[in-house]
Design an enzyme around this catalytic site. Structure first.
Site, PDB file in Angstrom:
ATOM      1  N   ASN A   1      35.638  33.976  43.554  1.00 55.26           N
ATOM      2  CA  ASN A   1      35.949  34.709  42.326  1.00 55.26           C
ATOM      3  C   ASN A   1      37.215  34.078  41.748  1.00 55.26           C
ATOM      4  O   ASN A   1      38.303  34.324  42.246  1.00 55.26           O
ATOM      5  CB  ASN A   1      36.168  36.196  42.657  1.00 55.26           C
TER       6      ASN A   1
ATOM      7  N   LYS B   1      38.601  34.671  39.041  1.00 51.08           N
ATOM      8  CA  LYS B   1      39.353  35.619  38.197  1.00 51.08           C
ATOM      9  C   LYS B   1      39.725  34.934  36.868  1.00 51.08           C
ATOM     10  O   LYS B   1      38.946  34.133  36.362  1.00 51.08           O
ATOM     11  CB  LYS B   1      40.565  36.154  38.960  1.00 51.08           C
TER      12      LYS B   1
ATOM     13  N   HIS C   1      34.631  45.276  40.383  1.00 53.81           N
ATOM     14  CA  HIS C   1      35.822  44.746  41.054  1.00 53.81           C
ATOM     15  C   HIS C   1      36.991  45.712  40.860  1.00 53.81           C
ATOM     16  O   HIS C   1      37.122  46.320  39.789  1.00 53.81           O
ATOM     17  CB  HIS C   1      36.160  43.360  40.495  1.00 53.81           C
TER      18      HIS C   1
ATOM     19  N   GLU D   1      39.984  45.232  40.230  1.00 54.61           N
ATOM     20  CA  GLU D   1      40.851  44.946  39.071  1.00 54.61           C
ATOM     21  C   GLU D   1      40.259  45.546  37.802  1.00 54.61           C
ATOM     22  O   GLU D   1      40.990  45.944  36.891  1.00 54.61           O
ATOM     23  CB  GLU D   1      41.077  43.433  38.960  1.00 54.61           C
TER      24      GLU D   1
ATOM     25  N   GLY E   1      45.037  39.803  47.084  1.00 59.06           N
ATOM     26  CA  GLY E   1      46.144  39.014  46.539  1.00 59.06           C
ATOM     27  C   GLY E   1      47.491  39.320  47.178  1.00 59.06           C
ATOM     28  O   GLY E   1      48.535  38.937  46.647  1.00 59.06           O
TER      29      GLY E   1
ATOM     30  N   SER F   1      42.537  38.658  50.601  1.00 61.34           N
ATOM     31  CA  SER F   1      43.365  37.712  51.370  1.00 61.34           C
ATOM     32  C   SER F   1      42.580  37.034  52.491  1.00 61.34           C
ATOM     33  O   SER F   1      43.113  36.780  53.572  1.00 61.34           O
ATOM     34  CB  SER F   1      44.615  38.416  51.915  1.00 61.34           C
TER      35      SER F   1
HETATM   36  P1  13P Z   1      42.241  37.300  47.133  1.00 61.52           P
HETATM   37  O1  13P Z   1      41.360  36.459  48.011  1.00 61.52           O
HETATM   38  O2  13P Z   1      43.115  36.494  46.224  1.00 61.52           O
HETATM   39  O3  13P Z   1      42.981  38.335  47.927  1.00 61.52           O
HETATM   40  O4  13P Z   1      41.261  38.120  46.145  1.00 61.52           O
HETATM   41  C1  13P Z   1      40.183  38.787  46.668  1.00 61.52           C
HETATM   42  C2  13P Z   1      39.324  39.244  45.551  1.00 61.52           C
HETATM   43  O5  13P Z   1      39.719  40.095  44.765  1.00 61.52           O
HETATM   44  C3  13P Z   1      38.006  38.626  45.400  1.00 61.52           C
HETATM   45  O6  13P Z   1      37.221  39.290  44.473  1.00 61.52           O
END
Ligand code: 13P
Length: 256
Positions: free
Chosen positions: A9, A11, A99, A101, A177, A217
């Site tokens: 992803n 983002k 997601h 977010e 993250g 992570s």
């Molecule tokens: P990270 O791997 O940066 O923690 O993000 C995970 C995520 O939100 C994948 O959709």
């Protein structure tokens, strides 16, 4: 036997040149390893403007294209939105929905996500549906209740056949993250619980086939342990998917 699945992803990252380069590096690294494609499915989910570029880069390879969101209508007066029909037309096989977010920064509700899940499935997309608790919810011992209500809220009304085309992603919000991944035991507990919910609502056959990814992570160092849990069928990778070498190392852990 469920196949492992590792999805990147991206983002709101990359630019056109970087998207093309990163996708090409992942494809080259993946196809160079004999046996990986039989053991692991791989998808790249770039931002909307770069779907076409990444579609070109993965064309003819075993790497699939995915998007990060979609609207629930096929077309119409929805300025700024992108429909599942358009995603399919652009070559997407997958779409990430729900997601955290989008839930927490854009205010998406389970009811809205449920409409999107149904629309995406009707348009031949495989859904990667994210669920996960916040730190407060975990501290208040509400993790499993939150997972149950998000799963039910987002998947109710689906047929068994439709649910069989949903991939779940357990993404604890506190792990995204932050560098603080869930422990393999925490991930396994959540994944086994989610599988039990799928079984309860859609039957053991569907539950046995449902891929449940871990996200939060997930990096090369912790991938071997996390991906070897019995109910962890792969990973949804944020930060580490922006570096081809690190992403390929996670795929390698999935191929073991
Ligand atoms: P990270 O791997 O940066 O923690 O993000 C995970 C995520 O939100 C994948 O959709």
């Amino acid at each position: 036997m469920r196949k492992k699945f590792v999805a990147g992803n991206w983002k709101m990252n990359t630019d056109a040149a970087r998207a093309a380069e990163l996708a090409a590096q992942v494809v080259a690294g993946f196809v160079a390893q004999p046996g990986w494609a039989e053991k692991v499915q791989v998808a790249l989910c770039p931002p909307f403007p770069y779907l076409g570029i990444v579609a070109q880069a993965v064309k003819g390879s075993p790497v699939h294209l995915g998007a990060q969101n979609c609207h629930h209508e096929a077309s119409g007066a929805y300025t700024g939105e992108v429909s599942p029909v358009m995603l399919h037309d652009t070559g997407c096989h997958y779409v990430i929905l729900g997601h955290s977010e989008r839930r927490h920064k854009m205010g998406e509700t389970d009811a809205q996500i449920n409409l999107k899940v149904k629309a995406a499935l009707q348009n031949n997309l495989t859904v990667i549906l994210c669920v996960g608790e916040t730190l407060t919810e975990r501290q208040e011992q509400r993790t499993l209740a939150v997972l149950q209500s998000q799963f039910h809220g987002c998947c109710h009304g689906l047929s068994r056949d439709a649910m069989a085309k949903v991939v779940l992603a357990y993404e604890p919000v506190w792990a995204i993250g932050t560098g603080h991944n869930a422990t393999p035991e925490q991930a396994q507990e959540a994944h086994a619980f989610l599988r039990s919910r799928v079984s309860e609502e859609f039957g053991p056959d569907v539950a046995g086939r449902t891929q449940i990814l871990y996200g939060g992570s997930l990096v090369p160092d912790n991938a071997p342990q996390l991906l070897s849990q019995p109910d962890v069928d792969g990973g949804l990778i944020g930060g580490a998917s922006l570096d081809a070498a690190r992403f390929l190392k996670i795929i390698e852990a999935g191929a073991r």
